[in-house]
Design a protein around this motif. Structure first.
Motif, PDB file in Angstrom:
ATOM      1  N   SER A 254       0.987  -1.207   0.159  1.00  0.00           N
ATOM      2  CA  SER A 254      -0.152  -0.011   0.048  1.00  0.00           C
ATOM      3  C   SER A 254       0.944   1.251  -0.018  1.00  0.00           C
ATOM      4  CB  SER A 254      -0.977  -0.048   1.221  1.00  0.00           C
ATOM      5  OG  SER A 254      -0.131   0.016   2.423  1.00  0.00           O
ATOM      6  N   SER A 255       2.036   1.240   0.371  1.00  0.00           N
ATOM      7  CA  SER A 255       2.745   2.379   0.621  1.00  0.00           C
ATOM      8  C   SER A 255       3.999   2.394  -0.286  1.00  0.00           C
ATOM      9  CB  SER A 255       3.325   2.706   1.926  1.00  0.00           C
ATOM     10  OG  SER A 255       4.210   1.344   2.271  1.00  0.00           O
ATOM     11  N   THR A 256       4.114   1.211  -1.117  1.00  0.00           N
ATOM     12  CA  THR A 256       5.022   1.109  -2.301  1.00  0.00           C
ATOM     13  C   THR A 256       4.732   1.445  -3.762  1.00  0.00           C
ATOM     14  OG1 THR A 256       6.233  -0.668  -0.886  1.00  0.00           O
ATOM     15  CG2 THR A 256       6.884  -0.226  -3.094  1.00  0.00           C
ATOM     16  N   ARG A 257       5.401   2.322  -4.331  1.00  0.00           N
ATOM     17  CA  ARG A 257       5.137   2.742  -5.638  1.00  0.00           C
ATOM     18  C   ARG A 257       6.441   2.897  -6.514  1.00  0.00           C
ATOM     19  NH1 ARG A 257       2.006   8.423  -5.028  1.00  0.00           N
ATOM     20  NH2 ARG A 257       0.944   7.334  -3.303  1.00  0.00           N
ATOM     21  N   GLU A 258       6.137   3.216  -7.760  1.00  0.00           N
ATOM     22  CA  GLU A 258       7.072   3.183  -8.742  1.00  0.00           C
ATOM     23  C   GLU A 258       7.122   4.863  -9.363  1.00  0.00           C
ATOM     24  OE1 GLU A 258       8.277   0.218 -11.910  1.00  0.00           O
ATOM     25  OE2 GLU A 258       6.987   1.655 -12.907  1.00  0.00           O
ATOM     26  N   ILE A 259       8.098   5.519  -9.188  1.00  0.00           N
ATOM     27  CA  ILE A 259       8.270   6.764  -9.488  1.00  0.00           C
ATOM     28  C   ILE A 259       9.278   7.003 -10.471  1.00  0.00           C
ATOM     29  CG2 ILE A 259       6.976   7.550  -7.325  1.00  0.00           C
ATOM     30  CD1 ILE A 259       9.853   8.700  -6.374  1.00  0.00           C
ATOM     31  N   SER A 260       9.040   8.031 -11.452  1.00  0.00           N
ATOM     32  CA  SER A 260      10.053   8.491 -12.307  1.00  0.00           C
ATOM     33  C   SER A 260      10.782   9.712 -11.543  1.00  0.00           C
ATOM     34  CB  SER A 260       9.250   9.199 -13.490  1.00  0.00           C
ATOM     35  OG  SER A 260       8.705   7.996 -13.948  1.00  0.00           O
ATOM     36  N   ILE A 261      12.246   9.449 -11.892  1.00  0.00           N
ATOM     37  CA  ILE A 261      12.801  10.682 -11.365  1.00  0.00           C
ATOM     38  C   ILE A 261      13.540  11.485 -12.523  1.00  0.00           C
ATOM     39  CG2 ILE A 261      15.142  11.231 -10.268  1.00  0.00           C
ATOM     40  CD1 ILE A 261      13.821   9.574  -8.236  1.00  0.00           C
ATOM     41  N   ARG A 262      13.343  12.699 -12.252  1.00  0.00           N
ATOM     42  CA  ARG A 262      13.806  13.791 -13.553  1.00  0.00           C
ATOM     43  C   ARG A 262      15.399  13.527 -13.870  1.00  0.00           C
ATOM     44  NH1 ARG A 262      15.563  18.961 -12.313  1.00  0.00           N
ATOM     45  NH2 ARG A 262      14.252  18.915 -10.415  1.00  0.00           N
ATOM     46  N   GLY A 263      15.643  13.082 -15.049  1.00  0.00           N
ATOM     47  CA  GLY A 263      17.145  12.954 -15.599  1.00  0.00           C
ATOM     48  C   GLY A 263      17.469  11.468 -15.593  1.00  0.00           C
ATOM     49  N   ARG A 264      16.467  10.769 -15.130  1.00  0.00           N
ATOM     50  CA  ARG A 264      16.745   9.303 -15.201  1.00  0.00           C
ATOM     51  C   ARG A 264      15.896   8.449 -16.079  1.00  0.00           C
ATOM     52  NH1 ARG A 264      19.638   6.563 -10.793  1.00  0.00           N
ATOM     53  NH2 ARG A 264      18.264   4.826 -11.180  1.00  0.00           N
ATOM     54  N   ASP A 265      16.426   7.412 -16.764  1.00  0.00           N
ATOM     55  CA  ASP A 265      15.675   6.772 -17.834  1.00  0.00           C
ATOM     56  C   ASP A 265      14.705   5.883 -17.184  1.00  0.00           C
ATOM     57  OD1 ASP A 265      17.356   7.957 -19.760  1.00  0.00           O
ATOM     58  OD2 ASP A 265      18.658   6.130 -19.920  1.00  0.00           O
ATOM     59  N   ARG A 266      15.154   5.056 -16.185  1.00  0.00           N
ATOM     60  CA  ARG A 266      14.476   4.032 -15.479  1.00  0.00           C
ATOM     61  C   ARG A 266      13.739   4.574 -14.293  1.00  0.00           C
ATOM     62  NH1 ARG A 266      17.438  -1.299 -15.192  1.00  0.00           N
ATOM     63  NH2 ARG A 266      19.191  -0.107 -14.823  1.00  0.00           N
ATOM     64  N   PRO A 267      12.261   4.313 -13.889  1.00  0.00           N
ATOM     65  CA  PRO A 267      11.763   4.690 -12.563  1.00  0.00           C
ATOM     66  C   PRO A 267      12.493   3.966 -11.385  1.00  0.00           C
ATOM     67  CG  PRO A 267      10.307   3.292 -14.015  1.00  0.00           C
ATOM     68  CD  PRO A 267      11.635   3.345 -14.934  1.00  0.00           C
ATOM     69  N   ILE A 268      12.131   4.102 -10.352  1.00  0.00           N
ATOM     70  CA  ILE A 268      12.528   3.459  -9.245  1.00  0.00           C
ATOM     71  C   ILE A 268      11.564   3.042  -8.284  1.00  0.00           C
ATOM     72  CG2 ILE A 268      14.978   4.144  -9.238  1.00  0.00           C
ATOM     73  CD1 ILE A 268      14.586   5.693  -6.562  1.00  0.00           C
ATOM     74  N   MET A 269      11.439   2.076  -7.433  1.00  0.00           N
ATOM     75  CA  MET A 269      10.553   1.614  -6.676  1.00  0.00           C
ATOM     76  C   MET A 269      11.002   2.223  -5.276  1.00  0.00           C
ATOM     77  SD  MET A 269       8.492  -0.286  -7.946  1.00  0.00           S
ATOM     78  CE  MET A 269       7.523  -1.011  -6.488  1.00  0.00           C
ATOM     79  N   VAL A 270      10.034   3.098  -4.781  1.00  0.00           N
ATOM     80  CA  VAL A 270      10.118   3.974  -3.432  1.00  0.00           C
ATOM     81  C   VAL A 270       8.990   3.316  -2.462  1.00  0.00           C
ATOM     82  CG1 VAL A 270      11.248   5.815  -4.349  1.00  0.00           C
ATOM     83  CG2 VAL A 270       8.788   5.873  -4.183  1.00  0.00           C
ATOM     84  N   ARG A 271       9.275   3.402  -1.165  1.00  0.00           N
ATOM     85  CA  ARG A 271       8.511   3.592  -0.115  1.00  0.00           C
ATOM     86  C   ARG A 271       7.981   4.830   0.485  1.00  0.00           C
ATOM     87  NH1 ARG A 271       7.916  -1.220   4.150  1.00  0.00           N
ATOM     88  NH2 ARG A 271       9.216  -2.598   2.312  1.00  0.00           N
ATOM     89  N   LEU A 272       6.761   5.044   0.564  1.00  0.00           N
ATOM     90  CA  LEU A 272       6.315   6.307   0.964  1.00  0.00           C
ATOM     91  C   LEU A 272       5.956   6.379   2.605  1.00  0.00           C
ATOM     92  CD1 LEU A 272       3.852   8.317  -1.398  1.00  0.00           C
ATOM     93  CD2 LEU A 272       3.365   8.116   0.946  1.00  0.00           C
ATOM     94  N   ALA A 273       6.542   7.154   3.277  1.00  0.00           N
ATOM     95  CA  ALA A 273       6.011   7.242   4.631  1.00  0.00           C
ATOM     96  C   ALA A 273       5.394   8.544   4.834  1.00  0.00           C
ATOM     97  CB  ALA A 273       7.349   7.134   5.507  1.00  0.00           C
TER      98      ALA A 273
END
Ligand code: FES
Length: 292
Positions: A254-273
């Protein structure tokens, strides 16, 4: 180095940085050809067209030769006199954490400069002591922002656990600060935290006596971007999922999502607190490293 000719060597002689580049003077005919690894690095820095440019850490000459260093060794006379040792660089896994105080510009507009400075210093102290308590090291202070590093003396798994653990400690310290300043602030201090791990170069950067030890590399930049994105995503902390996994946090879809980071080709998985204190109880690790 082996022949007592000091030269820059950021990667420690692993053919990864090119700072040991030399320009050979005189006859090049007897030089052994570059290895594939050396050739790769020379290509990357655009030096492959000039056979006089080589990597000192890779070249194994059979005869004496003369050369110039392309980059000066990272020592300067003043520092040598003071016997200050410059850490020219080392590659290692580090967890980088950016913590930024929200609304500090508005705070500065509402208050006298000394007052603003006092509050920001209290915030920086609250965050830094939490980082130290967890086993990390506050590294740089830029205005109201702090870069902290975990893993300078610990394994990646301990670094990740310490970094996660520090989030709860930061939440507790800032909550206490908000109670202390309750009569003084229009609204409680809020903050954003970005956490990312990866191999970076750690070493000294600066000029003469203005030298700071710090970490450089893409993982540090990503941590800064994650901190930035906490504002848009309305949360206290964004943590690279790989850190949560390494620290042994239970998966939480529920708190994990894939986000795109400016300037990077691939998105990364992050945990949102959403709230930093929710991370507090998530790990039992207390930050203590038992010397092995
Ligand atoms: S020391 Fe880094 S490439 Fe030679």
């Amino acid at each position: 180095m082996r022949n007592h000719v000091p030269h820059a060597s950021v990667c420690g002689g692993k053919a990864r940085c090119s700072t040991c580049r030399i320009r050979i003077v005189g006859d090049l005919a007897d030089l052994p050809a570059p290895s594939r690894r050396e050739q790769f690095v020379l290509d990357r820095v655009g030096a492959s067209g000039d056979p006089a440019v080589r990597l000192a850490c890779q070249l194994r000459p059979q005869k004496d030769l003369s050369f110039f260093l392309v980059f000066p060794p990272h020592m300067d006379a003043a520092l040598m006199r003071q016997s200050v040792r410059i850490r020219v660089g080392e590659e290692r896994y580090v967890v980088s954490m950016f913590v930024d105080m929200r609304r500090s510009t508005a705070l500065a507009e509402e208050r006298l400069p000394f007052d603003t400075m006092f509050i920001i210093n209290r915030f920086v102290a609250a965050v830094s002591s939490a980082v130290e308590d967890a086993g990390g090291r506050p590294n740089q202070f830029v205005g109201d922002g702090i870069l902290a590093l975990f893993g300078l003396d610990a394994s990646p798994s301990i670094a990740c656990s310490q970094a996660i653990n520090s989030i709860g400690k930061i939440a507790a310290n800032v909550a206490q600060l908000n109670r202390d300043l309750a009569g003084d602030l229009r609204e409680p201090i809020q903050y954003g935290i970005g956490l990312n791990g990866g191999n970076v170069i750690i070493g000294d950067i600066g000029y003469r006596e203005h030298i700071v030890f710090t970490a450089l590399g893409d993982p540090v930049n990503v941590a800064a971007r994650l901190q930035d994105m906490t504002k848009d995503l309305g949360c206290d902390a964004l943590i690279a999922e790989e850190i949560c996994r390494t620290a042994g946090l239970a998966p939480d879809a529920s708190s994990t999502r894939e986000i795109s980071i400016r300037g990077r080709d691939r998105p990364i998985m992050v945990r949102l607190a959403e709230r930093a204190n929710l991370i507090a109880a998530a790990t039992a690790f207390d930050g203590t490293v038992v010397p092995g």
